[in-house]
Write a protein that holds these residues in place. Sequence first.
Motif, PDB file in Angstrom:
ATOM      1  N   LYS A  61       4.169   5.234  13.527  1.00  0.00           N
ATOM      2  CA  LYS A  61       3.222   6.239  14.004  1.00  0.00           C
ATOM      3  C   LYS A  61       2.507   6.925  12.842  1.00  0.00           C
ATOM      4  O   LYS A  61       1.301   7.151  12.878  1.00  0.00           O
ATOM      5  CB  LYS A  61       3.955   7.313  14.824  1.00  0.00           C
ATOM      6  CG  LYS A  61       4.177   6.908  16.246  1.00  0.00           C
ATOM      7  CD  LYS A  61       4.338   8.119  17.141  1.00  0.00           C
ATOM      8  CE  LYS A  61       4.246   7.642  18.589  1.00  0.00           C
ATOM      9  NZ  LYS A  61       4.212   8.662  19.571  1.00  0.00           N
ATOM     10  N   TYR A  62       3.282   7.280  11.845  1.00  0.00           N
ATOM     11  CA  TYR A  62       2.706   7.995  10.704  1.00  0.00           C
ATOM     12  C   TYR A  62       1.607   7.154  10.055  1.00  0.00           C
ATOM     13  O   TYR A  62       0.497   7.618   9.812  1.00  0.00           O
ATOM     14  CB  TYR A  62       3.818   8.307   9.694  1.00  0.00           C
ATOM     15  CG  TYR A  62       3.366   9.159   8.541  1.00  0.00           C
ATOM     16  CD1 TYR A  62       3.478  10.547   8.588  1.00  0.00           C
ATOM     17  CD2 TYR A  62       2.832   8.596   7.380  1.00  0.00           C
ATOM     18  CE1 TYR A  62       3.069  11.341   7.530  1.00  0.00           C
ATOM     19  CE2 TYR A  62       2.426   9.376   6.318  1.00  0.00           C
ATOM     20  CZ  TYR A  62       2.555  10.745   6.393  1.00  0.00           C
ATOM     21  OH  TYR A  62       2.145  11.521   5.340  1.00  0.00           O
ATOM     22  N   LEU A  63       1.941   5.899   9.803  1.00  0.00           N
ATOM     23  CA  LEU A  63       0.972   5.049   9.120  1.00  0.00           C
ATOM     24  C   LEU A  63      -0.246   4.790  10.017  1.00  0.00           C
ATOM     25  O   LEU A  63      -1.383   4.780   9.551  1.00  0.00           O
ATOM     26  CB  LEU A  63       1.633   3.742   8.681  1.00  0.00           C
ATOM     27  CG  LEU A  63       2.785   3.955   7.670  1.00  0.00           C
ATOM     28  CD1 LEU A  63       3.435   2.626   7.297  1.00  0.00           C
ATOM     29  CD2 LEU A  63       2.328   4.678   6.410  1.00  0.00           C
ATOM     30  N   GLU A  64       0.007   4.627  11.308  1.00  0.00           N
ATOM     31  CA  GLU A  64      -1.106   4.438  12.253  1.00  0.00           C
ATOM     32  C   GLU A  64      -2.033   5.644  12.254  1.00  0.00           C
ATOM     33  O   GLU A  64      -3.250   5.518  12.243  1.00  0.00           O
ATOM     34  CB  GLU A  64      -0.543   4.308  13.671  1.00  0.00           C
ATOM     35  CG  GLU A  64      -0.652   2.947  14.278  1.00  0.00           C
ATOM     36  CD  GLU A  64       0.063   2.952  15.628  1.00  0.00           C
ATOM     37  OE1 GLU A  64      -0.130   3.885  16.437  1.00  0.00           O
ATOM     38  OE2 GLU A  64       0.854   2.013  15.833  1.00  0.00           O
ATOM     39  N   PHE A  65      -1.422   6.819  12.279  1.00  0.00           N
ATOM     40  CA  PHE A  65      -2.227   8.045  12.302  1.00  0.00           C
ATOM     41  C   PHE A  65      -3.148   8.102  11.084  1.00  0.00           C
ATOM     42  O   PHE A  65      -4.346   8.333  11.199  1.00  0.00           O
ATOM     43  CB  PHE A  65      -1.324   9.285  12.334  1.00  0.00           C
ATOM     44  CG  PHE A  65      -2.088  10.580  12.282  1.00  0.00           C
ATOM     45  CD1 PHE A  65      -2.654  11.114  13.436  1.00  0.00           C
ATOM     46  CD2 PHE A  65      -2.272  11.259  11.077  1.00  0.00           C
ATOM     47  CE1 PHE A  65      -3.383  12.304  13.390  1.00  0.00           C
ATOM     48  CE2 PHE A  65      -3.000  12.446  11.030  1.00  0.00           C
ATOM     49  CZ  PHE A  65      -3.546  12.967  12.193  1.00  0.00           C
ATOM     50  N   PHE A  66      -2.582   7.847   9.911  1.00  0.00           N
ATOM     51  CA  PHE A  66      -3.420   7.979   8.716  1.00  0.00           C
ATOM     52  C   PHE A  66      -4.391   6.816   8.557  1.00  0.00           C
ATOM     53  O   PHE A  66      -5.445   6.961   7.953  1.00  0.00           O
ATOM     54  CB  PHE A  66      -2.565   8.248   7.476  1.00  0.00           C
ATOM     55  CG  PHE A  66      -2.133   9.689   7.454  1.00  0.00           C
ATOM     56  CD1 PHE A  66      -3.035  10.690   7.090  1.00  0.00           C
ATOM     57  CD2 PHE A  66      -0.871  10.061   7.877  1.00  0.00           C
ATOM     58  CE1 PHE A  66      -2.671  12.032   7.135  1.00  0.00           C
ATOM     59  CE2 PHE A  66      -0.496  11.403   7.916  1.00  0.00           C
ATOM     60  CZ  PHE A  66      -1.399  12.397   7.544  1.00  0.00           C
ATOM     61  N   LYS A  67      -4.044   5.697   9.167  1.00  0.00           N
ATOM     62  CA  LYS A  67      -4.994   4.598   9.196  1.00  0.00           C
ATOM     63  C   LYS A  67      -6.205   5.034  10.026  1.00  0.00           C
ATOM     64  O   LYS A  67      -7.352   4.783   9.657  1.00  0.00           O
ATOM     65  CB  LYS A  67      -4.330   3.385   9.845  1.00  0.00           C
ATOM     66  CG  LYS A  67      -4.791   2.075   9.278  1.00  0.00           C
ATOM     67  CD  LYS A  67      -3.780   1.013   9.643  1.00  0.00           C
ATOM     68  CE  LYS A  67      -4.424  -0.325   9.819  1.00  0.00           C
ATOM     69  NZ  LYS A  67      -3.451  -1.315  10.303  1.00  0.00           N
ATOM     70  N   SER A  68      -5.928   5.732  11.112  1.00  0.00           N
ATOM     71  CA  SER A  68      -7.025   6.190  11.965  1.00  0.00           C
ATOM     72  C   SER A  68      -7.882   7.227  11.238  1.00  0.00           C
ATOM     73  O   SER A  68      -8.993   7.526  11.653  1.00  0.00           O
ATOM     74  CB  SER A  68      -6.485   6.765  13.279  1.00  0.00           C
ATOM     75  OG  SER A  68      -6.010   8.083  13.079  1.00  0.00           O
ATOM     76  N   LYS A  69      -7.353   7.785  10.159  1.00  0.00           N
ATOM     77  CA  LYS A  69      -8.138   8.705   9.329  1.00  0.00           C
ATOM     78  C   LYS A  69      -8.604   7.999   8.055  1.00  0.00           C
ATOM     79  O   LYS A  69      -8.731   8.608   6.986  1.00  0.00           O
ATOM     80  CB  LYS A  69      -7.306   9.940   8.948  1.00  0.00           C
ATOM     81  CG  LYS A  69      -6.677  10.681  10.097  1.00  0.00           C
ATOM     82  CD  LYS A  69      -7.696  11.440  10.941  1.00  0.00           C
ATOM     83  CE  LYS A  69      -7.002  12.210  12.060  1.00  0.00           C
ATOM     84  NZ  LYS A  69      -7.937  12.562  13.160  1.00  0.00           N
ATOM     85  N   ASP A  70      -8.773   6.704   8.157  1.00  0.00           N
ATOM     86  CA  ASP A  70      -9.333   5.891   7.066  1.00  0.00           C
ATOM     87  C   ASP A  70      -8.497   5.803   5.800  1.00  0.00           C
ATOM     88  O   ASP A  70      -9.033   5.696   4.697  1.00  0.00           O
ATOM     89  CB  ASP A  70     -10.740   6.387   6.686  1.00  0.00           C
ATOM     90  CG  ASP A  70     -11.688   6.258   7.837  1.00  0.00           C
ATOM     91  OD1 ASP A  70     -11.545   5.267   8.592  1.00  0.00           O
ATOM     92  OD2 ASP A  70     -12.543   7.151   8.009  1.00  0.00           O
TER      93      ASP A  70
END
Length: 671
Positions: free
Chosen positions: A9-18
């Motif tokens: 989740k953490y990595l997905e979240f920050f991926k969504s923030k480029d």
Amino acid sequence: MTANELRTKYLEFFKSKDHAIIPSASLIPENDPTVLFTTAGMHPLAPYLMGEKHPLGQRLANCQKCIRTSDINEVGNNRHLTFFEMLGNWSLGEYFKKEAIEWSWEFLTSKEWLAMDPHRLYVTVFMGNENSGQDTESIEVWKKVFASVEIEAEVCPYNTKIAGNKNYRIFPMPAKDNWWGPAGETGPCGPCTEMYYDTEPRLGALQKTFDEEINDFRVMEFWNDVFMEFNKIADGKYEKLAAKNVDTGMGLERAISVLNGKKDAFDNELFWPLFEKIEELSGKKYDSHNSPHPPLNLRGGENINPPQPSFTKEGEDTVRAMRIIADHIKAATFILADEKGLTPSNVGAGYVLRRLIRRAVRYGKQLGIDEIFTFKIAEEVIKIYQDTYAELKKNKEFIVNQLVKEEEKFDETLEKGLKELEKMKPEKIAPFSSKSFMTGYGLSGDDLFNLYSTYGFPIEMSLEEIKKLYQEYNQKQVVNTVELSKDDEDRILQQFHEALKKHQELSRTASAGMFKGGLADASEATVRYHTAAHLMLAALRQVLGENVVQKGSNITPERLRFDFSHSEKMTPEQIKQVEDIVNEQIKKDLPVSFEEMTLEEAKAKGAMGVFESKYGERVKVYSVGSKNGGMSSVEICGGPHVERTGVLGKFKITKEESSSAGVRRIKAVLE
Ligand code: SER
């Protein structure tokens, strides 16, 4: 939520923030002499925080494995770990406080992500000092995000009782709490803002100062946003970095625990199988109701969480021991799994590894485990993490072999040392009456130094043994008194170190200071170098002639520096010859012994000494090998030395250079 889910989740979240997702770096730092291990996610990124361009851009995120031994003595309470995973996101000179805080908030509280209860969140900010002012910018952003859920966040003045004021959400703290870094002596650093979660909302609003609520384990820190815009340079000054960076770190173990309503970083699937294994091996039960309660033996103050009815002192010791074993063997397993192939040794990172393993073994014995067992815990560690960290499975055999070897070695040392400590007990314990441990128990740092110098029994283990004895006597009500106080412990340690200094030239080095108890730890290594210096002097005289005398020496846990009289540069052949002679003596595993005699007698015996030095009337003369053994090193010296040369390892000269007119300087290491 599981650890795997949180990582994803953490990595997905920050991926969504480029953000670009980068892999975890090695636990053993590359080209960074300021630390022994990777202690935080920012570590491998230090060059980029300092301004170098990162190939993947200015926004990065990852999950980094970390080793931190600065809190090793705290492990056993409900939150400190030496191995942990850190989730992090970075801005390399791009976004700054506003975005970092807003995204932290969004990830934590939004229904789509972690859905944490904002009413249980509290934050600290930097209160300012001579280097940098109060972090008002962060305060304003925090007020805004709290306002978005209708909490009118207020700043609680430092060291003020919260007294039930639910709007006190933002706590300015001094640099010791809210200035992060540098990890070593120099490097990137800056003010930080930390996020805390209330682990016991059922107890109602917070009442004490925020510091007290932390120390009473009521609120738990689990994420830290650092605003790295400074660089600490060698002379202790700070300069502004070219770019303003963000470095955040969320402790994975703490975060999943609080997310699952637990108040303890061990209460999750990254630890459960380890405790089960230790239960099986020891026949004892891990009952987290017996979690060490701060006022009992970890922190001062009054207890906000009275022990559960099932609480027992023995249960508490069991929980602490099991946590220490699980944590330390997990750390050791990850260190051994690293592709650098580090093994237990007496220097640097190898010594930390040794200490982790040995400390775990000690606690295993306390639990009654009397077989070689650490590899069995390691096998469980590997099962838990192998899908995330492939190196564990790949290096399983190496990990297991090293653990078995180290445990066997340690068993020998331990047996001897414990016997001696037992012997010290009855006579020393007689005048047991005072409140003070030192005067009560009567043991001094000097006694412990003897134990250390004769049997290699580590000082920290002596202290732990003494604490246990003390508890035993307390329980039997031989005395009615407090536990070993921090003051007493400091005094013992001070005496120990004074004794140590008296006996050897020991220089505190950067590396010794890098881990707590550095002096004591480092001393084991320096003793070896000390003996190596004797062997080397004898070898130099053999190769270069009797004109060679010692002019000075300086020993650190990592190397030996030695000055001697000689006017020409040594040839590579001569260097090799000296190395070979020393290594030959090491291989023969010669005994090292000493005699006391008058200075006259020593000189008559042909003992070497630094004759510009002043000696007392009686001196100690150390000899290596037997009189008829061929090679002879006979030196006036205070010691201590190793018992036999075999433990020195491999001797290697790394440098030979001029020191001053007629004096050469050698640097050498033991590998
Ligand atoms: N470097 C900071 C820490 O270790 C944030 O990642 O807490």
